[in-house]
Design a protein around this motif. Structure first.
Motif, PDB file in Angstrom:
ATOM      1  N   LEU A  22       1.243 -55.069  26.381  1.00 19.65           N
ATOM      2  CA  LEU A  22       1.575 -53.679  26.713  1.00 19.65           C
ATOM      3  C   LEU A  22       1.916 -53.516  28.183  1.00 19.65           C
ATOM      4  N   GLN A  23       1.344 -54.324  29.035  1.00 18.59           N
ATOM      5  CA  GLN A  23       1.588 -54.203  30.473  1.00 18.59           C
ATOM      6  C   GLN A  23       2.952 -54.736  30.893  1.00 18.59           C
ATOM      7  N   ARG A  24       3.693 -55.315  29.964  1.00 17.27           N
ATOM      8  CA  ARG A  24       5.050 -55.762  30.293  1.00 17.27           C
ATOM      9  C   ARG A  24       5.964 -54.585  30.611  1.00 17.27           C
ATOM     10  N   PHE A  25       5.680 -53.459  29.966  1.00 18.07           N
ATOM     11  CA  PHE A  25       6.489 -52.262  30.194  1.00 18.07           C
ATOM     12  C   PHE A  25       5.799 -51.392  31.227  1.00 18.07           C
ATOM     13  N   VAL A  26       6.505 -51.134  32.327  1.00 15.64           N
ATOM     14  CA  VAL A  26       5.981 -50.272  33.388  1.00 15.64           C
ATOM     15  C   VAL A  26       6.862 -49.035  33.454  1.00 15.64           C
ATOM     16  N   GLU A  27       6.270 -47.903  33.155  1.00 18.21           N
ATOM     17  CA  GLU A  27       7.025 -46.652  33.150  1.00 18.21           C
ATOM     18  C   GLU A  27       7.233 -46.181  34.582  1.00 18.21           C
ATOM     19  N   GLU A  28       8.459 -45.803  34.906  1.00 16.37           N
ATOM     20  CA  GLU A  28       8.783 -45.429  36.288  1.00 16.37           C
ATOM     21  C   GLU A  28       8.376 -44.001  36.603  1.00 16.37           C
ATOM     22  N   THR A  29       8.730 -43.064  35.744  1.00 17.64           N
ATOM     23  CA  THR A  29       8.434 -41.655  36.014  1.00 17.64           C
ATOM     24  C   THR A  29       7.932 -40.993  34.761  1.00 17.64           C
ATOM     25  N   TYR A  30       7.182 -39.916  34.944  1.00 18.19           N
ATOM     26  CA  TYR A  30       6.723 -39.104  33.828  1.00 18.19           C
ATOM     27  C   TYR A  30       7.503 -37.788  33.825  1.00 18.19           C
ATOM     28  N   ALA A  31       8.023 -37.431  32.688  1.00 19.49           N
ATOM     29  CA  ALA A  31       8.701 -36.140  32.568  1.00 19.49           C
ATOM     30  C   ALA A  31       7.652 -35.044  32.424  1.00 19.49           C
ATOM     31  N   GLU A  32       8.003 -33.852  32.884  1.00 18.23           N
ATOM     32  CA  GLU A  32       7.086 -32.728  32.761  1.00 18.23           C
ATOM     33  C   GLU A  32       6.890 -32.379  31.293  1.00 18.23           C
ATOM     34  N   GLN A  33       5.651 -32.183  30.902  1.00 17.08           N
ATOM     35  CA  GLN A  33       5.361 -31.902  29.511  1.00 17.08           C
ATOM     36  C   GLN A  33       5.709 -30.462  29.157  1.00 17.08           C
ATOM     37  N   LYS A  34       6.223 -30.309  27.959  1.00 14.61           N
ATOM     38  CA  LYS A  34       6.473 -28.983  27.428  1.00 14.61           C
ATOM     39  C   LYS A  34       5.150 -28.363  27.011  1.00 14.61           C
ATOM     40  N   LYS A  35       5.003 -27.092  27.239  1.00 19.16           N
ATOM     41  CA  LYS A  35       3.747 -26.430  26.924  1.00 19.16           C
ATOM     42  C   LYS A  35       3.481 -26.507  25.428  1.00 19.16           C
ATOM     43  N   ALA A  36       2.295 -26.986  25.085  1.00 17.78           N
ATOM     44  CA  ALA A  36       1.931 -27.122  23.686  1.00 17.78           C
ATOM     45  C   ALA A  36       1.489 -25.774  23.139  1.00 17.78           C
ATOM     46  N   SER A  37       1.506 -25.685  21.838  1.00 18.61           N
ATOM     47  CA  SER A  37       1.096 -24.434  21.218  1.00 18.61           C
ATOM     48  C   SER A  37      -0.397 -24.219  21.379  1.00 18.61           C
ATOM     49  N   ARG A  38      -0.808 -22.979  21.259  1.00 14.81           N
ATOM     50  CA  ARG A  38      -2.221 -22.652  21.384  1.00 14.81           C
ATOM     51  C   ARG A  38      -2.986 -23.183  20.179  1.00 14.81           C
ATOM     52  N   PRO A  39      -4.222 -23.643  20.404  1.00 14.06           N
ATOM     53  CA  PRO A  39      -5.025 -24.115  19.278  1.00 14.06           C
ATOM     54  C   PRO A  39      -5.212 -23.017  18.245  1.00 14.06           C
ATOM     55  N   VAL A  40      -5.235 -23.414  16.999  1.00 11.97           N
ATOM     56  CA  VAL A  40      -5.401 -22.467  15.908  1.00 11.97           C
ATOM     57  C   VAL A  40      -6.819 -22.559  15.391  1.00 11.97           C
ATOM     58  N   GLY A  41      -7.471 -21.431  15.181  1.00  3.87           N
ATOM     59  CA  GLY A  41      -8.833 -21.434  14.677  1.00  3.87           C
ATOM     60  C   GLY A  41      -8.898 -22.036  13.293  1.00  3.87           C
ATOM     61  N   ARG A  42     -10.022 -22.672  12.979  1.00  2.00           N
ATOM     62  CA  ARG A  42     -10.151 -23.324  11.683  1.00  2.00           C
ATOM     63  C   ARG A  42     -10.030 -22.336  10.528  1.00  2.00           C
ATOM     64  N   GLY A  43     -10.364 -21.069  10.806  1.00  2.00           N
ATOM     65  CA  GLY A  43     -10.277 -20.074   9.750  1.00  2.00           C
ATOM     66  C   GLY A  43      -8.851 -19.831   9.282  1.00  2.00           C
ATOM     67  N   ASN A  44      -7.864 -20.217  10.129  1.00  2.82           N
ATOM     68  CA  ASN A  44      -6.452 -20.009   9.770  1.00  2.82           C
ATOM     69  C   ASN A  44      -5.853 -21.201   9.049  1.00  2.82           C
ATOM     70  N   GLN A  45      -6.646 -22.237   8.898  1.00  2.00           N
ATOM     71  CA  GLN A  45      -6.114 -23.428   8.234  1.00  2.00           C
ATOM     72  C   GLN A  45      -6.361 -23.321   6.733  1.00  2.00           C
ATOM     73  N   ARG A  46      -5.289 -23.346   5.972  1.00  4.19           N
ATOM     74  CA  ARG A  46      -5.421 -23.251   4.532  1.00  4.19           C
ATOM     75  C   ARG A  46      -4.608 -24.369   3.892  1.00  4.19           C
ATOM     76  N   ARG A  47      -5.261 -25.163   3.111  1.00  7.82           N
ATOM     77  CA  ARG A  47      -4.551 -26.191   2.373  1.00  7.82           C
ATOM     78  C   ARG A  47      -5.400 -26.626   1.192  1.00  7.82           C
ATOM     79  N   LYS A  48      -4.742 -27.293   0.266  1.00  6.03           N
ATOM     80  CA  LYS A  48      -5.456 -27.750  -0.910  1.00  6.03           C
ATOM     81  C   LYS A  48      -6.446 -28.826  -0.530  1.00  6.03           C
ATOM     82  N   ARG A  49      -7.504 -28.918  -1.274  1.00  6.12           N
ATOM     83  CA  ARG A  49      -8.493 -29.966  -1.080  1.00  6.12           C
ATOM     84  C   ARG A  49      -8.424 -30.930  -2.253  1.00  6.12           C
ATOM     85  N   TYR A  50      -8.634 -32.186  -1.933  1.00  9.07           N
ATOM     86  CA  TYR A  50      -8.537 -33.216  -2.975  1.00  9.07           C
ATOM     87  C   TYR A  50      -9.874 -33.903  -3.145  1.00  9.07           C
TER      88      TYR A  50
END
Length: 341
Positions: free
Chosen positions: A313-341
Motif C-alpha cells: 500500500l505504501q507504494r502509492f503516495v497521494e500528493e494532494t487531498y481534495a476538499e471533501q463535499k459536505k456529507a448529509s446529516r445523520p438520520v435518526g434510527r427511528g427514520n430507518q425502515r426496511r424489511k427484516r430477514y
C-alpha cells in the motif's frame, strides 16, 4: 469576557466539526445513504467488506491500516448504519454495490485511492476496478471468491459457500465432536424451533471454528456469520443479481496495469486453482500465501499479513487531498425502515 465566551464556544465546536468531516452519511448519486468514516493519515485506502456484512468485523484491520494510511470504510446499503428504505431486486444487487463505491468517492472528492477488499467484496472491488479509470491506484484482494461463476447459497443460508474451510487445526476431533453434541442438545432442549435467530446464532457459534485458525477469534467469526444470516436477503441479491458470469474484469486490470496483490490463506480448499487463475490472468499480480490463517488472515497471522500488505500500500503516495463535499446529516434510527430477514 465576550472573547472568552467565543473562545470557549470555538473550542467546544472544533471536535464536532472535525468529526463531521470524517464521519457521516453520504447521499450518493446511486441512491444510497451510506454511513462512512475516515480514520488515520496518509494516502487514501478504501476498505470493502464481504457481502451481507457491515464494516464492524473489519475493525481490527481498519485500526492497523490507519497507522500508515488514511482509511475510508463504509457500511454497504441496508447493512449496519447505512439507511435504506426499500429492499428488492432493483435496489439491492451487484450493480448497485459496485456503483456505490464510485459514488462514495465522488461525494468525498477523493481524486485517487487504493482499494482493499475481502471475500465476495473482492469481486465487487474487481468490478469497480474495471470502471474506475485513473481513480484507482492499487488493488488488494483478501481471500477473494472464485472469479468464474457464482455458486448458489446453501439451503438455509447459513454457510458461506464462496469460502470453504475445515475446522481449525487447533481443535482435536474429540473437541469438535463434543461441541457438535453440545450444539444438538442446545437446539433440541434450550432453543424453541420457532426461534430462528437464536438457532442461527447457536449454529454460527459452532461454525465459527471453520473460519479461524486461532480459536481466540471465534467470537468475531461468529458475529460475522450471524450478521450474514440476518442479512441473507441482502447477501443473496448482491451475490446473484446482475453478477457478470463469466466474470470479466481481468482484461481491464491488465490493460490499465493496476498493481494487484492477492492475499490467500493456505487453508483455502481451492488454493492451487485460485493461485494459478490469478497468475495466468494478471501477469503482474503479486500472490501472498499466509500460513496458519483461515478466512481472516489479519486476525490469525497479523505479522505475516501486514508484512505483505503494508509495504504494498505504501507504494502509492497521494500528493494532494481534495476538499471533501459536505456529507448529509445523520438520520435518526427511528427514520430507518426496511424489511427484516
Amino acid at each position: 469576557m465576550r472573547k472568552n465566551v467565543f473562545l470557549f464556544i470555538a473550542l467546544f465546536l472544533v471536535p464536532f466539526l472535525v468529526k463531521a468531516q470524517t464521519e457521516g452519511w453520504a447521499i450518493c448519486n446511486s441512491g444510497a445513504n451510506l454511513y462512512f468514516k475516515i480514520v488515520g493519515s496518509g494516502s487514501h485506502v478504501l476498505v470493502v467488506g464481504d457481502v451481507g456484512n457491515s464494516s464492524t468485523y473489519l475493525k481490527d484491520l481498519i485500526k492497523k491500516l490507519s497507522e500508515t494510511n488514511r482509511v475510508v470504510y463504509y457500511d454497504p446499503r441496508a447493512t449496519g448504519k447505512s439507511r435504506f428504505p426499500v429492499i428488492n431486486d432493483s435496489t439491492i444487487n451487484f450493480t448497485k454495490a459496485v456503483a456505490d463505491i464510485e459514488a462514495l468517492r465522488m461525494v468525498l472528492r477523493i481524486p485517487k485511492w487504493s482499494v482493499i477488499a475481502h471475500g465476495f467484496g473482492a469481486k465487487i472491488a474487481c468490478a469497480y476496478a474495471s470502471q474506475a479509470g485513473n481513480h484507482l491506484a492499487q488493488l488488494v484482494l483478501i481471500n477473494p471468491t472464485a472469479m468464474s461463476e457464482s455458486k448458489p447459497l446453501s439451503a438455509y443460508g447459513y454457510f458461506d459457500n464462496y469460502e470453504e474451510y475445515g475446522f481449525s487445526r487447533m481443535l482435536s476431533q474429540e473437541v469438535i465432536n463434543r461441541r457438535f453434541e453440545g450444539l444438538q442438545h442446545q437446539l433440541q432442549t434450550q432453543i424453541m424451533p420457532t426461534d430462528s435467530l437464536a438457532r442461527a446464532r447457536a449454529i454460527m457459534a459452532f461454525q465459527a471454528a471453520t473460519y479461524v485458525h486461532d480459536t481466540l477469534h471465534e467470537p468475531i467469526a461468529a458475529d460475522f456469520l450471524y450478521e450474514k444470516v440476518r442479512n441473507v436477503g441482502i447477501k443473496s441479491r448482491v451475490s446473484t443479481k446482475f453478477v457478470p458470469n463469466p466474470f470479466d474484469c481481468i482484461t481491464a486490470l491488465r490493460q490499465r496495469n493496476v498493481p494487484v496483490l492477492v492475499v490467500v490463506s493456505r487453508q483455502r480448499y481451492d488454493l492451487n486453482g485460485l493461485v494459478n487463475f490469478w497468475k495466468k490472468s494478471v501477469p503482474n499480480v503479486t500472490i501472498s500465501l499466509i500460513d496458519r490463517a483461515h478466512h481472516f488472515p489479519w486476525l490469525d497471522n497479523p505479522a505475516a499479513f501486514y508484512a505483505q500488505v503494508t509495504p504494498f500500500l505504501q507504494r502509492f503516495v497521494e500528493e494532494t487531498y481534495a476538499e471533501q463535499k459536505k456529507a448529509s446529516r445523520p438520520v435518526g434510527r427511528g427514520n430507518q425502515r426496511r424489511k427484516r430477514y
